[in-house]
Structures are given as structure tokens and as C-alpha cells.
Design an enzyme around this catalytic site. Sequence first.
Site, PDB file in Angstrom:
ATOM      1  N   PRO A  58       1.976  -1.140  -2.450  1.00  0.00           N
ATOM      2  CA  PRO A  58       2.496  -0.952  -3.805  1.00  0.00           C
ATOM      3  C   PRO A  58       3.463   0.219  -3.952  1.00  0.00           C
ATOM      4  CG  PRO A  58       0.343   0.037  -3.638  1.00  0.00           C
ATOM      5  CD  PRO A  58       0.620  -0.606  -2.294  1.00  0.00           C
ATOM      6  N   GLY A  59       3.815   0.868  -2.856  1.00  0.00           N
ATOM      7  CA  GLY A  59       4.615   2.088  -2.946  1.00  0.00           C
ATOM      8  C   GLY A  59       5.884   1.950  -3.762  1.00  0.00           C
ATOM      9  N   SER A  60       6.722   0.989  -3.427  1.00  0.00           N
ATOM     10  CA  SER A  60       7.996   0.843  -4.121  1.00  0.00           C
ATOM     11  C   SER A  60       7.804   0.469  -5.576  1.00  0.00           C
ATOM     12  CB  SER A  60       8.854  -0.211  -3.408  1.00  0.00           C
ATOM     13  OG  SER A  60       9.224   0.246  -2.126  1.00  0.00           O
ATOM     14  N   THR A  61       6.757  -0.284  -5.885  1.00  0.00           N
ATOM     15  CA  THR A  61       6.474  -0.632  -7.281  1.00  0.00           C
ATOM     16  C   THR A  61       6.138   0.620  -8.082  1.00  0.00           C
ATOM     17  OG1 THR A  61       5.619  -2.764  -6.560  1.00  0.00           O
ATOM     18  CG2 THR A  61       5.023  -2.025  -8.767  1.00  0.00           C
ATOM     19  N   PHE A  62       5.354   1.501  -7.475  1.00  0.00           N
ATOM     20  CA  PHE A  62       4.930   2.707  -8.191  1.00  0.00           C
ATOM     21  C   PHE A  62       6.049   3.732  -8.333  1.00  0.00           C
ATOM     22  CE2 PHE A  62       0.561   2.953  -9.550  1.00  0.00           C
ATOM     23  CZ  PHE A  62       0.051   1.762  -9.074  1.00  0.00           C
TER      24      PHE A  62
END
Length: 217
Positions: A171-175
Site C-alpha cells: 500500500p505504500g504508493s497509495t498512502f
Amino acid sequence: EQVFDKPRGNIITADGVVIARTVPAKPGDRFKYQREYPAGELFAHITGYFTLANGASQVERVFNDTLSGKGIPLRNLGDLVGRTDPTGDVYLTIRADYQRLAAKLLGKREGSIVMMDPRSGAILAMYSWPTYDPNLIATHNSKEATKQLEKLLADKRKPLLANAYQERYMPGSTFKLITTSTALKTGVASPETLFAEEKEYLPPQTTDPIENYGGKS
């Protein structure tokens, strides 16, 4: 195999569209009924399939007792002696019109579109591509069904897996969107703020740094 000589309940969307049903088998078939998916690949990752030689998946498997009538209690004596169809239908929160829209918007791009009602958490649409046609696996021709399933399993794009809930995505890029918007809202950062290119970040009071994927900046 005797379950294919018995009726099976429908799987129905919230707006009343039947997306899985049992119909009379064609003349010459060794069984009385055939499981059918009218919308083909549109709901495949939701309904799953119910097959002679390859088991069942998704809603067909999870709600098998309801669809087959095993999990439906008798309410009165009339049910015991007069109920001709003991099966149960399964109603989804998915809407067929939203599902068609999701499929149109995603097109042939690999990924998923999920629509949720934030008031209840109900899933209104959940479409993934690539997908498959469960009718090809539900055929009573076991040899042909197995051939189709093996073809899907060999596909490197994994069409049998629903990208929305059967694959893992970090989820890194989403966060990044969430943390950036919060930083802007609270004044921690502004549109002019510059950040140094780093390979890792060491949170306060820790000794284990958070690293970028592959050690990249």
C-alpha cells in the site's frame, strides 16, 4: 455427481439480475441440470464456478449449503411434504449496472475497480481484468472443462485470481496520497516543500530503518 440431477439456487445482484442459475440440461446430457452464468466473464470473480470435475469457488463454494438447500431449515409441515424446490437464492450487494460500468472503465487494463458504499461497507461493484468465462469450466464435458481450467492456470496473467482480493499489493504508493494531503492540510508541508532523496528512514526511538524497495532512492 447426483447433485447435478437436482436444482440449485440463483445468485442475484442487488438490482435483481440473475448472474448464476441452473437450467435444464441439453438433450443427451447425462444429468438433468446445467449450471449457467448468463453474464459470462463479468461476474466470474464473484460467483466463481460450480463444476462436475473441478469443484467450486467463490460464492458458489462459500454459500453452497444455501444454494443446494442444505442450510435452509424447514419452517412447517408443508415444507416437509410439499416443497418442490428446496434450494435457496443468494442475494449480493453488488449492482449489475455498476459492475458493467466498472468493466467499461477498466477495459483491458490489468487491475481492479472496486466501488463501496461508505455508509455500510457494502461492495457495490468489484471487477478485475483479466477475467474468464465460468461457463467453459461448468460444462459437463469433464475433459473439455479440465482443458479450459488448465489453460487458465497456465496463463501468466492469472485470470482465475480476482485482483481485488486474491492478490497482494503493497500500500505504500497509495498512502503517499494520504500522508501528503494530511501534511498539506496541517501545514507540515506546502506545495513548495522539497524533500531530499533518501534510501531509508529511521523513525524516532527505533533502530530498524524503513527502506525503499530494492534499496533505491
